[in-house]
Motif scaffolding. Sequence first.
Motif, short mmCIF file in Angstrom:
data_model
loop_
_atom_site.label_atom_id
_atom_site.label_comp_id
_atom_site.label_asym_id
_atom_site.label_seq_id
_atom_site.Cartn_x
_atom_site.Cartn_y
_atom_site.Cartn_z
N THR A 117 0.81 -1.23 0.00
CA THR A 117 0.00 0.00 0.00
C THR A 117 0.84 1.27 0.00
O THR A 117 0.28 2.37 -0.01
CB THR A 117 -0.93 0.01 1.23
OG1 THR A 117 -0.13 -0.03 2.43
CG2 THR A 117 -1.86 -1.19 1.22
N LYS A 118 2.15 1.13 0.03
CA LYS A 118 3.01 2.30 0.05
C LYS A 118 3.17 2.88 -1.36
O LYS A 118 2.96 2.21 -2.36
CB LYS A 118 4.39 1.94 0.61
CG LYS A 118 4.37 1.48 2.06
CD LYS A 118 3.94 2.59 2.99
CE LYS A 118 4.03 2.14 4.45
NZ LYS A 118 3.62 3.22 5.39
N SER A 119 3.53 4.14 -1.42
CA SER A 119 3.70 4.81 -2.71
C SER A 119 4.94 4.28 -3.41
O SER A 119 5.87 3.76 -2.78
CB SER A 119 3.87 6.31 -2.49
OG SER A 119 5.12 6.60 -1.87
N TYR A 122 8.12 5.67 -1.93
CA TYR A 122 8.55 5.08 -0.65
C TYR A 122 9.21 3.73 -0.89
O TYR A 122 10.26 3.43 -0.31
CB TYR A 122 7.35 4.93 0.28
CG TYR A 122 7.70 4.38 1.65
CD1 TYR A 122 8.07 5.22 2.68
CD2 TYR A 122 7.68 3.00 1.90
CE1 TYR A 122 8.40 4.73 3.94
CE2 TYR A 122 8.02 2.50 3.14
CZ TYR A 122 8.37 3.37 4.15
OH TYR A 122 8.71 2.87 5.39
N GLU A 255 5.75 16.12 -5.93
CA GLU A 255 4.52 16.01 -6.73
C GLU A 255 4.73 16.57 -8.13
O GLU A 255 4.19 16.03 -9.11
CB GLU A 255 3.38 16.72 -6.00
CG GLU A 255 2.99 16.01 -4.72
CD GLU A 255 2.29 16.89 -3.68
OE1 GLU A 255 2.03 16.39 -2.58
OE2 GLU A 255 2.02 18.07 -3.99
N ARG A 258 7.08 13.92 -9.97
CA ARG A 258 6.47 12.64 -10.37
C ARG A 258 5.17 12.81 -11.17
O ARG A 258 4.52 11.83 -11.49
CB ARG A 258 6.22 11.75 -9.15
CG ARG A 258 5.18 12.25 -8.18
CD ARG A 258 4.72 11.12 -7.23
NE ARG A 258 5.79 10.50 -6.47
CZ ARG A 258 5.79 10.36 -5.14
NH1 ARG A 258 4.77 10.80 -4.42
NH2 ARG A 258 6.78 9.77 -4.53
N LYS A 275 -3.82 9.05 -5.38
CA LYS A 275 -3.33 9.08 -4.00
C LYS A 275 -1.91 8.52 -3.87
O LYS A 275 -1.18 8.91 -2.96
CB LYS A 275 -4.29 8.32 -3.08
CG LYS A 275 -4.46 6.85 -3.39
CD LYS A 275 -5.49 6.24 -2.45
CE LYS A 275 -5.71 4.76 -2.73
NZ LYS A 275 -6.73 4.19 -1.82
N THR A 276 -1.54 7.62 -4.78
CA THR A 276 -0.18 7.04 -4.71
C THR A 276 0.90 8.08 -4.99
O THR A 276 2.07 7.85 -4.68
CB THR A 276 -0.04 5.89 -5.71
OG1 THR A 276 -0.40 6.34 -7.02
CG2 THR A 276 -0.92 4.71 -5.32
N ALA A 277 0.51 9.21 -5.57
CA ALA A 277 1.49 10.24 -5.91
C ALA A 277 1.60 11.31 -4.84
O ALA A 277 2.48 12.16 -4.90
CB ALA A 277 1.12 10.90 -7.23
N LYS A 279 1.81 12.88 -0.83
CA LYS A 279 2.43 12.62 0.47
C LYS A 279 1.44 12.06 1.46
O LYS A 279 1.78 11.18 2.26
CB LYS A 279 3.05 13.92 1.00
CG LYS A 279 3.74 13.78 2.35
CD LYS A 279 4.33 15.08 2.80
CE LYS A 279 5.02 14.94 4.17
NZ LYS A 279 5.60 16.21 4.64
N SER A 281 -1.26 10.40 0.73
CA SER A 281 -1.95 9.24 0.14
C SER A 281 -3.44 9.49 -0.05
O SER A 281 -4.29 8.66 0.27
CB SER A 281 -1.74 8.00 1.03
OG SER A 281 -0.38 7.67 1.10
N ASP A 283 -6.26 11.36 -3.04
CA ASP A 283 -6.41 11.96 -4.37
C ASP A 283 -6.37 13.47 -4.26
O ASP A 283 -6.81 14.06 -3.27
CB ASP A 283 -7.76 11.54 -4.99
CG ASP A 283 -7.83 10.04 -5.24
OD1 ASP A 283 -6.78 9.44 -5.50
OD2 ASP A 283 -8.94 9.49 -5.19
#
Length: 401
Positions: A117-119, A122, A255, A258, A275-277, A279, A281, A283
């Motif tokens: 579940t981490k970006s 990370y 942000e 990426r 949300k993966t992008a 900090k 998590s 949208d």
Amino acid sequence: MVAIKLTDAKIKTLKPQEKVYRILDSDRLYIEVRPTGAKVWRFKFTFNGKESSMSLGEYPAIGLADARQLREEMRAKLARGIHPVEERKQLKQAKEEVFTNTFKVIAEEYAKERLKTKSPGYIGQFYASLEKDILPVIGSKDVREVTSADVLSVIKNTMKRVRSQSNRGTGEVTAIQNRKFIGAVMRYAIATLRAENDPTYAVRDVVARPDVNHARPLTREERIIVRTKLESYGGAETVKNAGLMLLYTMLRTIEVRRMEWAWVDFEQRVVNFPKTAMKKSRDHILPMSDQVFELLKTQYKNSGNKKYVFPAVYQSDGMLNQMTLNRMLKYIGLDAVSAHDFRATASTLLNEAGYEEKWIEAQLAHADDNKTRASYNHAKYLVDRRRMMQDWADMVDGWKE
């Protein structure tokens, strides 16, 4: 089974037959001759009233004298209540565990199981820490044998590496992060019954986190410099545009770096960050001001065929390096300014101008204390934020001399 007193000469004369046959030597030691021609020593024994047998190796690699010596060793084990076959299995398993229970193997398993579940950022940071600092020291060690001294060695090596690289700081933050990564892997090993203690606990206070230099709003003079000199920046256009994007949008540096073209919607004039992008998590929607809309159209000519909006200058498939943006600020004469200060500047000036705090907080993508509300608030105030972001871009352009 034929019983004869074996000699090396007799063993050499034994020929294979259609079926396996056995020749007894003495004291339950025998040689088994197989149709393939292989001659294997076997020892027959009784343990707790149950008949068993075991291989002692193949002739001629194991000679007659060797086989008799091994038989005596097995008989000695039986006398001590040790089952020689079970002991052999345990020793084999222990040897295999040396290769399957290493810190590297456990770390890779941990990443696969616990970092789902981490970006991507990370996860990339975790693997980079492993490769640069952690695995060279403890990667090949049995996870049960990793000590606090090993962790301390990783910490010291990390700080030495970071300090040897110009403009990378003194290494405390990276060293602390590496200690936390090691601790996470060790606790996973404990949870999966492959280790018993976490060696990072004893060295948790060895390195103190340096004081954080909190973001601050730019002074009037700094605002003039950044907007005027960015306009005439002589470096790569992608770097210039990334700098302007930071000024216009209140986004974090990561942000902007990426940001992908797949998220840019020119028709709706928004950038939809998954949300993966982010900090936090969650949208995030960035409404485009006219300036951002034109900037992205210009940047599309540079990198529209790439994944990232602002790709690395010399590596088209990678993100723009954070150090590139820092060097850009230094080049235009703002050594004391960080990209994060742009967000503090926007927050301060927009609050002073009377804009709603909730609009500003939403645009800064700060976490909402109410997680249920935050799950659907990413699009809230979009009309108001669009107007605010246009006003903000106009304010930024007003700094030019």
